[in-house]
Design a protein around this motif. Structure first.
Motif, PDB file in Angstrom:
ATOM      1  N   LEU A   1      86.420  38.828 -20.648  1.00 42.87           N
ATOM      2  CA  LEU A   1      85.866  40.182 -20.716  1.00 42.87           C
ATOM      3  C   LEU A   1      86.939  41.256 -20.613  1.00 42.87           C
ATOM      4  O   LEU A   1      86.806  42.335 -21.190  1.00 42.87           O
ATOM      5  CB  LEU A   1      84.823  40.387 -19.603  1.00 42.87           C
ATOM      6  N   HIS A   2      88.014  40.966 -19.907  1.00 40.16           N
ATOM      7  CA  HIS A   2      89.034  41.997 -19.683  1.00 40.16           C
ATOM      8  C   HIS A   2      90.043  42.059 -20.826  1.00 40.16           C
ATOM      9  O   HIS A   2      91.036  42.787 -20.736  1.00 40.16           O
ATOM     10  CB  HIS A   2      89.743  41.735 -18.351  1.00 40.16           C
ATOM     11  N   THR A   3      89.800  41.340 -21.904  1.00 40.85           N
ATOM     12  CA  THR A   3      90.701  41.393 -23.050  1.00 40.85           C
ATOM     13  C   THR A   3      90.779  42.807 -23.614  1.00 40.85           C
ATOM     14  O   THR A   3      89.749  43.457 -23.835  1.00 40.85           O
ATOM     15  CB  THR A   3      90.215  40.437 -24.161  1.00 40.85           C
ATOM     16  N   ALA A   4      92.002  43.303 -23.821  1.00 43.36           N
ATOM     17  CA  ALA A   4      92.267  44.580 -24.500  1.00 43.36           C
ATOM     18  C   ALA A   4      91.743  45.793 -23.729  1.00 43.36           C
ATOM     19  O   ALA A   4      91.407  46.817 -24.319  1.00 43.36           O
ATOM     20  CB  ALA A   4      91.692  44.568 -25.916  1.00 43.36           C
ATOM     21  N   ARG A   5      91.680  45.679 -22.424  1.00 44.09           N
ATOM     22  CA  ARG A   5      91.323  46.847 -21.627  1.00 44.09           C
ATOM     23  C   ARG A   5      92.083  46.799 -20.305  1.00 44.09           C
ATOM     24  O   ARG A   5      92.680  45.788 -19.943  1.00 44.09           O
ATOM     25  CB  ARG A   5      89.825  46.947 -21.380  1.00 44.09           C
ATOM     26  N   SER A   6      92.066  47.929 -19.595  1.00 43.14           N
ATOM     27  CA  SER A   6      92.785  48.063 -18.337  1.00 43.14           C
ATOM     28  C   SER A   6      91.926  48.866 -17.376  1.00 43.14           C
ATOM     29  O   SER A   6      90.988  49.564 -17.792  1.00 43.14           O
ATOM     30  CB  SER A   6      94.119  48.787 -18.584  1.00 43.14           C
ATOM     31  N   ARG A   7      92.268  48.788 -16.100  1.00 42.34           N
ATOM     32  CA  ARG A   7      91.583  49.682 -15.176  1.00 42.34           C
ATOM     33  C   ARG A   7      91.893  51.137 -15.498  1.00 42.34           C
ATOM     34  O   ARG A   7      91.124  52.026 -15.130  1.00 42.34           O
ATOM     35  CB  ARG A   7      91.986  49.354 -13.731  1.00 42.34           C
ATOM     36  N   ASN A   8      93.013  51.389 -16.171  1.00 47.27           N
ATOM     37  CA  ASN A   8      93.349  52.766 -16.523  1.00 47.27           C
ATOM     38  C   ASN A   8      92.304  53.381 -17.445  1.00 47.27           C
ATOM     39  O   ASN A   8      91.738  54.444 -17.164  1.00 47.27           O
ATOM     40  CB  ASN A   8      94.725  52.825 -17.192  1.00 47.27           C
ATOM     41  N   ASP A   9      92.054  52.711 -18.585  1.00 51.96           N
ATOM     42  CA  ASP A   9      91.078  53.304 -19.508  1.00 51.96           C
ATOM     43  C   ASP A   9      89.651  53.183 -18.964  1.00 51.96           C
ATOM     44  O   ASP A   9      88.819  54.064 -19.191  1.00 51.96           O
ATOM     45  CB  ASP A   9      91.199  52.733 -20.921  1.00 51.96           C
ATOM     46  N   ILE A  10      89.393  52.129 -18.189  1.00 51.75           N
ATOM     47  CA  ILE A  10      88.073  52.020 -17.565  1.00 51.75           C
ATOM     48  C   ILE A  10      87.836  53.184 -16.609  1.00 51.75           C
ATOM     49  O   ILE A  10      86.793  53.848 -16.651  1.00 51.75           O
ATOM     50  CB  ILE A  10      87.938  50.680 -16.813  1.00 51.75           C
ATOM     51  N   ASP A  11      88.812  53.446 -15.733  1.00 53.66           N
ATOM     52  CA  ASP A  11      88.625  54.482 -14.729  1.00 53.66           C
ATOM     53  C   ASP A  11      88.366  55.850 -15.359  1.00 53.66           C
ATOM     54  O   ASP A  11      87.428  56.559 -14.979  1.00 53.66           O
ATOM     55  CB  ASP A  11      89.847  54.567 -13.814  1.00 53.66           C
ATOM     56  N   HIS A  12      89.196  56.227 -16.322  1.00 59.00           N
ATOM     57  CA  HIS A  12      89.014  57.561 -16.897  1.00 59.00           C
ATOM     58  C   HIS A  12      87.708  57.660 -17.682  1.00 59.00           C
ATOM     59  O   HIS A  12      87.083  58.729 -17.721  1.00 59.00           O
ATOM     60  CB  HIS A  12      90.221  57.928 -17.766  1.00 59.00           C
ATOM     61  N   THR A  13      87.265  56.550 -18.252  1.00 63.28           N
ATOM     62  CA  THR A  13      85.962  56.556 -18.918  1.00 63.28           C
ATOM     63  C   THR A  13      84.851  56.699 -17.886  1.00 63.28           C
ATOM     64  O   THR A  13      83.887  57.457 -18.094  1.00 63.28           O
ATOM     65  CB  THR A  13      85.778  55.272 -19.738  1.00 63.28           C
ATOM     66  N   LEU A  14      84.981  55.997 -16.760  1.00 66.14           N
ATOM     67  CA  LEU A  14      84.001  56.134 -15.682  1.00 66.14           C
ATOM     68  C   LEU A  14      83.895  57.573 -15.207  1.00 66.14           C
ATOM     69  O   LEU A  14      82.795  58.110 -15.029  1.00 66.14           O
ATOM     70  CB  LEU A  14      84.403  55.257 -14.496  1.00 66.14           C
ATOM     71  N   PHE A  15      85.058  58.196 -14.993  1.00 63.78           N
ATOM     72  CA  PHE A  15      85.062  59.560 -14.465  1.00 63.78           C
ATOM     73  C   PHE A  15      84.451  60.523 -15.474  1.00 63.78           C
ATOM     74  O   PHE A  15      83.753  61.478 -15.100  1.00 63.78           O
ATOM     75  CB  PHE A  15      86.480  59.993 -14.101  1.00 63.78           C
ATOM     76  N   LYS A  16      84.689  60.289 -16.750  1.00 67.36           N
ATOM     77  CA  LYS A  16      84.099  61.158 -17.774  1.00 67.36           C
ATOM     78  C   LYS A  16      82.584  60.991 -17.830  1.00 67.36           C
ATOM     79  O   LYS A  16      81.844  61.980 -17.975  1.00 67.36           O
ATOM     80  CB  LYS A  16      84.735  60.861 -19.138  1.00 67.36           C
ATOM     81  N   ILE A  17      82.127  59.748 -17.724  1.00 63.55           N
ATOM     82  CA  ILE A  17      80.682  59.517 -17.701  1.00 63.55           C
ATOM     83  C   ILE A  17      80.049  60.273 -16.534  1.00 63.55           C
ATOM     84  O   ILE A  17      79.012  60.945 -16.678  1.00 63.55           O
ATOM     85  CB  ILE A  17      80.369  58.008 -17.601  1.00 63.55           C
ATOM     86  N   ALA A  18      80.664  60.157 -15.356  1.00 61.92           N
ATOM     87  CA  ALA A  18      80.115  60.830 -14.175  1.00 61.92           C
ATOM     88  C   ALA A  18      80.174  62.349 -14.315  1.00 61.92           C
ATOM     89  O   ALA A  18      79.202  63.047 -14.007  1.00 61.92           O
ATOM     90  CB  ALA A  18      80.882  60.383 -12.931  1.00 61.92           C
ATOM     91  N   LEU A  19      81.300  62.864 -14.797  1.00 64.11           N
ATOM     92  CA  LEU A  19      81.422  64.320 -14.948  1.00 64.11           C
ATOM     93  C   LEU A  19      80.422  64.847 -15.968  1.00 64.11           C
ATOM     94  O   LEU A  19      79.845  65.923 -15.787  1.00 64.11           O
ATOM     95  CB  LEU A  19      82.842  64.700 -15.357  1.00 64.11           C
ATOM     96  N   LYS A  20      80.216  64.105 -17.051  1.00 66.76           N
ATOM     97  CA  LYS A  20      79.210  64.544 -18.019  1.00 66.76           C
ATOM     98  C   LYS A  20      77.841  64.663 -17.359  1.00 66.76           C
ATOM     99  O   LYS A  20      77.102  65.625 -17.605  1.00 66.76           O
ATOM    100  CB  LYS A  20      79.143  63.572 -19.199  1.00 66.76           C
ATOM    101  N   GLY A  21      77.510  63.697 -16.511  1.00 65.75           N
ATOM    102  CA  GLY A  21      76.228  63.772 -15.815  1.00 65.75           C
ATOM    103  C   GLY A  21      76.131  64.976 -14.908  1.00 65.75           C
ATOM    104  O   GLY A  21      75.106  65.682 -14.889  1.00 65.75           O
ATOM    105  N   HIS A  22      77.196  65.243 -14.150  1.00 64.82           N
ATOM    106  CA  HIS A  22      77.190  66.408 -13.261  1.00 64.82           C
ATOM    107  C   HIS A  22      77.142  67.710 -14.060  1.00 64.82           C
ATOM    108  O   HIS A  22      76.425  68.652 -13.688  1.00 64.82           O
ATOM    109  CB  HIS A  22      78.427  66.388 -12.370  1.00 64.82           C
TER     110      HIS A  22
END
Length: 501
Positions: A107-128
């Motif tokens: 599952l972790h192929t071709a991804r990092s916590r870096n791009d995951i984290d910033h995507t998470l933060f954007k999802i949350a900020l969009k909600g707020h």
């Protein structure tokens, strides 16, 4: 010399580091971002399968394991034990426990916590931001409604803290409405920046695997992938932009709220605050304290401070992926939306109930001679005087009226004497015309220029504000529909993987 690395038998994490950093980060992740993690895992898996990077049978096994984790692991009940570094590694450990390290690790192929984290933060900020935009639109609607209802209600307009000219409450609120519209536009622009997906950037430079970044962005409900991969993990302007917009919104609302405080003072009394928004003194029975205004003011200031804090945290940080912009900072910023939301809801209710004390306004106008500018203008138009000469006659009239403790409409004799002294002739303006020129209703009615308080420009302005509100509402509805369709598609594609054996 002894190499300390050879004798270091300590184990990660150090108990103090675990207590002060890892445990709080874990709690923020499980409470604020668990659903985001879930959606990212599913969208990334669907993309890996569609691009042929993961075999269909393997993708099916991972999908079923993710579904089991969702059913069996309650993020709200988790406590940090230190067995894994963070929430991401907990999910990965659960996968490997169910599937083995080889299958679970795909599952972790071709991804990092870096791009995951910033995507998470954007999802949350969009909600707020969506929540705040909904509340801001409700306030805009309340302000427009009050401005329409009070479009002809005379008030005193102040400059430098002193009575200046008469206008209407609708005209005054229209100024605040225009600022709010621009503030909503700034929030919308900030949300658009958050709507660019970081997934696929991996650690920094994307990946050698043939990933489809646009596909993941679509499945997660983003408008598009963010183009430059370094920007995805380093450019935190989605954070600074969001909190800059929030800061300005409440800085501007604070000024409006301060006027409400001033206008409600006993000595001014321009507005009457209904009993529903008044608290009484515990000892002085005569006191009517409109304390909701104070709460709106200090909550606005708190929101400005919390939003500004987020920008200050980013100041002088390196242009790279770094913890300063991540977990705990993001969690700290969400409090700005909480306090700001309270202001927006309360101010919308307050503005809907607001009433003007017409008798006090009339008394203040009489005492302050604030229609004198129109008297000077009338002399220019009807007597053919220069404005400077007319201004001097009007000023002499006002001085006499103030000295006698009278009001301007009763000052015709003083006006006539000042006019004759300045021009060596009697005025053509009779007493009835003089009283009309000195009235606040006439003052407002003749100001028909674009942006003025007279009925014609006010009607045009209010129509424009309603059109802006409608545009904001349609944009929000379109976003909601787009994101709902993306969520439904993700659920469908993930469900299809569950059936693959």
């Amino acid at each position: 010399m002894t190499d300390p690395r050879q004798s270091d038998d300590s184990r990660f994490p150090d108990p103090v580091y675990r207590r002060t950093v890892l445990a709080p980060l874990f709690d923020h992740a499980r409470t604020d971002h668990a659903e985001g993690f879930r959606r990212i895992d599913r969208a990334h898996l669907v993309m890996l399968a569609e691009c042929g990077i993961v075999e269909p049978a393997t993708a099916g096994k991972i999908a079923r394991a993710l579904q089991e984790i969702d059913a069996e692991v309650d993020p709200g009940a988790l406590e940090y034990t230190g067995e894994v570094e963070d929430y991401f590694f907990l999910v990965e450990a659960e996968l490997k426990a169910r599937l083995g390290p080889d299958t679970g690790g795909w599952l972790h192929t071709a991804r990092s916590r870096n791009d995951i984290d910033h995507t998470l933060f954007k999802i949350a900020l969009k909600g707020h931001l969506d929540g705040m935009l909904t509340q801001a639109r409700a306030l805009l609607e309340a302000l427009i409604g009050t401005a329409k209802r009070e479009s002809a209600t005379i008030i005193v307009a102040y400059t430098h803290g002193q009575p200046a000219q008469p206008t209407t409450l609708g005209h005054y609120l229209s100024a605040a409405i225009e600022v709010l519209i621009r503030d909503i536009e700034r929030l919308e622009a900030a949300r658009a920046t958050c709507d660019l997906c970081s997934m696929g950037a991996a650690a920094i430079t994307t990946s050698g695997f043939p990933v489809d970044r646009a596909r993941v962005a679509h499945l997660l409900g983003f408008a598009a992938p963010q183009r430059n991969s370094y920007s995805c993990i380093a450019a935190v302007d989605y954070t600074t932009g969001a909190y800059s917009a929030v800061e300005l919104l409440f800085l501007h609302l604070g000024r409006l709220i301060q006027d409400l405080q001033f206008w409600s003072a006993f000595e001014v009394g321009q507005i009457y605050v209904p009993n529903a928004f008044v608290q009484i003194s515990s000892i002085m029975p005569q006191k009517r304290n409109p304390v909701p205004i104070e709460h709106m003011r200090h909550l606005s200031s708190q929101t400005v401070g919390r939003a500004r804090m987020m920008k200050d945290i980013m100041h002088n940080t390196p242009f790279t992926d770094m913890n300063d912009s991540e977990g705990e900072s993001q969690a700290a910023g969400y409090s700005a939306f909480a306090s700001g939301g309270r202001v927006l809801d309360l101010l919308a209710a307050f503005m809907g109930a607001l009433k003007v004390d017409g008798a006090r306004v009339e008394a203040n106008i009489r005492r302050s001679c604030i229609t004198i500018t129109e008297l000077a203008d009338t002399l220019v138009r009807r007597e053919g005087l220069s404005f400077r000469q007319a201004h001097e006659i009007a000023a002499a009239t006002a001085r006499d009226v103030v000295a006698r403790g009278a009001d301007l409409p009763s000052g015709y004799a003083a006006f006539s004497a000042a006019f004759e002294e300045a021009t060596a002739r009697a005025p053509e303006l009779d007493e009835a015309a003089f009283r009309e020129a000195a009235s606040p209703e006439h003052f407002v009615a003749v100001r028909t220029r674009y942006g003025g308080p007279a009925p014609e420009p006010m009607a045009e302005a209010l129509a424009a504000y309603e059109a802006a509100l409608g545009g904001f509402a349609r944009a929000a509805s379109d976003r909601t529909d787009r994101e709902a369709a993306a969520a439904a598609e993700l659920d469908k594609k993930f469900s299809e993987l569950l059936e693959v054996r």
